[in-house]
Design an enzyme around this catalytic site. Structure first.
Site, mmCIF file in Angstrom:
data_model
loop_
_atom_site.group_PDB
_atom_site.id
_atom_site.type_symbol
_atom_site.label_atom_id
_atom_site.label_comp_id
_atom_site.label_asym_id
_atom_site.label_seq_id
_atom_site.Cartn_x
_atom_site.Cartn_y
_atom_site.Cartn_z
ATOM 1 C CB CYS A 1 14.761 4.998 5.383
ATOM 2 S SG CYS A 1 13.593 3.839 4.649
ATOM 3 N N GLY A 27 19.342 1.097 6.487
ATOM 4 C CA GLY A 27 18.738 0.618 5.251
ATOM 5 C C GLY A 27 19.816 0.126 4.320
ATOM 6 C CG ASN A 106 13.763 7.487 8.838
ATOM 7 O OD1 ASN A 106 14.279 7.801 9.906
ATOM 8 N ND2 ASN A 106 13.281 6.275 8.622
ATOM 9 N N GLY A 107 10.541 7.103 7.808
ATOM 10 C CA GLY A 107 9.333 6.960 8.613
ATOM 11 C C GLY A 107 8.269 6.279 7.790
ATOM 12 C CE1 TYR A 247 18.842 -4.871 15.333
ATOM 13 C CE2 TYR A 247 17.481 -3.339 14.098
ATOM 14 C CZ TYR A 247 18.330 -4.427 14.124
ATOM 15 O OH TYR A 247 18.683 -5.037 12.967
HETATM 16 P P1 5GP Z 1 13.723 -12.525 14.966
HETATM 17 O O1 5GP Z 1 14.778 -13.442 14.500
HETATM 18 O O2 5GP Z 1 13.234 -12.830 16.356
HETATM 19 O O3 5GP Z 1 12.606 -12.400 13.981
HETATM 20 O O4 5GP Z 1 14.340 -11.054 15.004
HETATM 21 C C1 5GP Z 1 15.185 -10.666 16.022
HETATM 22 C C2 5GP Z 1 16.508 -10.223 15.496
HETATM 23 O O5 5GP Z 1 16.373 -9.269 14.450
HETATM 24 C C3 5GP Z 1 17.304 -9.556 16.598
HETATM 25 O O6 5GP Z 1 18.574 -10.170 16.635
HETATM 26 C C4 5GP Z 1 17.427 -8.105 16.219
HETATM 27 O O7 5GP Z 1 18.768 -7.671 16.310
HETATM 28 C C5 5GP Z 1 16.895 -8.005 14.831
HETATM 29 N N1 5GP Z 1 15.759 -7.072 14.809
HETATM 30 C C6 5GP Z 1 14.814 -7.025 15.727
HETATM 31 N N2 5GP Z 1 13.884 -6.130 15.403
HETATM 32 C C7 5GP Z 1 14.235 -5.602 14.251
HETATM 33 C C8 5GP Z 1 13.635 -4.621 13.419
HETATM 34 O O8 5GP Z 1 12.573 -4.090 13.679
HETATM 35 N N3 5GP Z 1 14.286 -4.286 12.336
HETATM 36 C C9 5GP Z 1 15.426 -4.871 12.026
HETATM 37 N N4 5GP Z 1 16.023 -4.476 10.936
HETATM 38 N N5 5GP Z 1 16.007 -5.806 12.757
HETATM 39 C C10 5GP Z 1 15.420 -6.198 13.874
HETATM 40 MG MG MG Z 2 20.485 -8.985 16.262
#
Ligand code: 5GP
Ligand code: MG
Ligand code: SF4
Length: 466
Positions: A1, A27, A106-107, A247
């Site tokens: 968030c 979010g 957030n958290g 990320y």
């Molecule tokens: P997967 O398709 O392997 O389940 O997720 C990987 C993709 O989701 C990656 O392209 C990454 O950019 C995105 N992603 C990875 N970890 C997270 C996360 O914890 N939260 C969110 N919102 N996106 C994630």
């Molecule tokens: Mg991605």
């Protein structure tokens, strides 16, 4: 968030809307703003969807007057069951004997289930399914005479990760948990102050970045007296979320004095050193793999190219709550640049492999387009543990890396090679030249290492095995 707050600026809610817009990547499900104006009191608005679709309408913004406002953009995390209801959308509001207060969190509070049970037994009436609501009820039960003191009491009982932005009739309050897992920064604009999850949201309103709120710090800010700082918790070594660097945060934000972009680029440099491969092109999986792909190309000398094009009108696929929509999401969002890819040996750089959905789809698309070879390079170590501190990861069984070795994942995805950056390589890229000190890691890295800096007590009670 994402959380954002402003004090001492006319039409504060408009600044908050702008700040939340810059934090939308944190979010996308819903957003809310609370404001206060003397003589009028507190007002709030909560909406599903993007900030730009809701909080730009004059008719809505006129209902949020005052020099003081806070806001929140939401995505639901592991703890929350099913779909978000509007009553789960923050900020939450409470009325106390000394006046009202609103909070945005957030958290994730890792002992929220236990707190909720205790509070309900003692008469609290919960309105939402959110862990964050515990804070309001704990504040209501505190015997302290002012709201910041009640907040201290409440947060001392909370375990886990919290960056909180709160407000009373006159005060803007910011708090970070003792480990400082989630970010929170302080900014200044004219006579006013801002609190924000990330610096990119200070930029959008033209505020100057003053400093980070420290782990375990509470700041209380008023229009007349400025910033007062407190340390209500026992001091502990900080454990910022390393995945924010990989990320979650925006690449134009500054965290811990480091450019997130540069950390990501350095991850690519480290990856190229750790896991070189002969190929024709380095292509990012956009947008999250882009800075690491640039670094990989710079270090390896293999040309960078846009082999996958992203439709800019789609949000973050991961945030889509159901498996089916997520599956579709990859194709709706990403498409292969066929003319470029045909006959080429391609290195694809992405930030992480979670369920493997994205990587599998992308491999199919890129082989369909006639690539000669596909090599995946991942800018984080294998994600083999769930996050309980506010990043949405699925149960352990659904994490590809929880059940498979790297070789097995490579075979499962059907690619020519698959390599992840090591934890040490990631630490080096994130500004720790000596790598990860196993005795005292600088960051939280539990989703990669399984070492949780705060015991996830609700989950342990439900049978989660460390
Ligand atoms: P997967 O398709 O392997 O389940 O997720 C990987 C993709 O989701 C990656 O392209 C990454 O950019 C995105 N992603 C990875 N970890 C997270 C996360 O914890 N939260 C969110 N919102 N996106 C994630
Ligand atoms: Mg991605
Ligand atoms: Fe960040 Fe991973 Fe720790 Fe969660 S478990 S706070 S995503 S490093």
């Amino acid at each position: 968030c994402g959380v954002f707050g402003v004090v001492g600026l006319p039409e504060a809610a408009n600044f908050v809307a702008l700040g939340l817009h810059a934090l939308q990547h944190r979010g996308q499900e819903a957003g809310g703003i609370v404001s206060h104006a003397p003589g009028i009191g507190f007002n709030s608005a909560r909406r599903f969807g993007y900030v730009r679709d809701n909080f730009t309408k004059a008719s809505l913004m006129e209902t949020l007057p005052g020099h003081l406002a806070i806001g929140h953009v939401r995505y639901s995390t592991a703890g929350s069951k099913g779909h978000t209801q509007i009553r789960d959308v923050q900020p939450f509001f409470g009325e106390f004997s000394m006046g009202g207060a609103a909070i945005a969190h957030n958290g994730n509070i890792t002992n929220a289930d236990a707190l909720r049970r205790e509070l309900i037994d003692r008469g609290s009436i919960f309105q939402s399914s959110s862990d964050s609501e515990c804070i309001i009820h704990l504040m209501a039960r505190s015997l302290q005479r002012n709201i910041p003191e009640r907040m201290k009491d409440a947060l001392r009982r909370c375990e886990g990760a919290f960056s909180v932005v709160a407000m009373t009739r006159t005060k803007l309050i910011g708090v970070r948990d003792p480990l400082g897992v989630r970010p929170l920064v302080l900014g200044k604009l004219g006579d006013g102050w801002a609190l924000s999850s990330e610096t990119c949201a200070l930029d959008i309103i033209g505020a100057e970045f003053v400093r980070e709120i420290e782990p375990g710090e509470m700041v209380v800010i008023t229009e007349n007296e400025g910033v007062q700082s407190y340390f209500p918790f026992e001091r502990r070594a900080s454990r910022f979320c390393i995945f924010e660097h990989v990320y979650f945060s925006r690449p134009d934000s500054i965290i811990g004095g480091r450019s997130v972009y540069d950390t990501r680029r350095m991850i690519g440099v480290e990856l190229a050193k750790e896991a070189p491969v002969d190929a024709d092109l380095v292509c990012p999986v956009p947008d999250s793999g882009t800075p690491a792909a640039i670094g990989y190309s710079q270090e390896s000398g293999i040309p960078y190219a846009m082999g996958i094009i992203r439709n800019q009108y789609m949000g973050r696929t991961f945030i889509e709550p159901t498996e089916q929509i997520r599956n579709m999401g990859v194709r709706l969002k990403l498409n292969v640049n066929r003319a470029l890819i045909k006959g080429k040996r391609v290195i694809l750089v992405d930030d992480s492999v979670v369920r493997g959905t994205t990587s599998r789809k992308i491999k199919e698309m890129i082989l369909d387009a006639g690539a000669a070879e596909v090599h995946f390079r991942i800018a984080s170590p294998p994600t083999s543990w769930p996050c309980f501190y506010g990043v949405d990861t699925p149960e352990r069984e659904k994490l590809l890396a929880a059940t498979m070795s790297e070789d097995e994942m490579c075979a499962h995805l059907g690619v020519n090679s698959l390599r992840f950056i090591t934890l040490d390589g990631l630490y080096r890229a994130a500004g720790v030249p000596e790598g990860r000190d196993p005795a005292a890691p600088r960051y939280c890295d539990a989703c990669f290492s399984g070492e949780y800096p705060v015991a996830p007590s609700d989950m342990l009670e439900k049978g989660f095995q460390l």
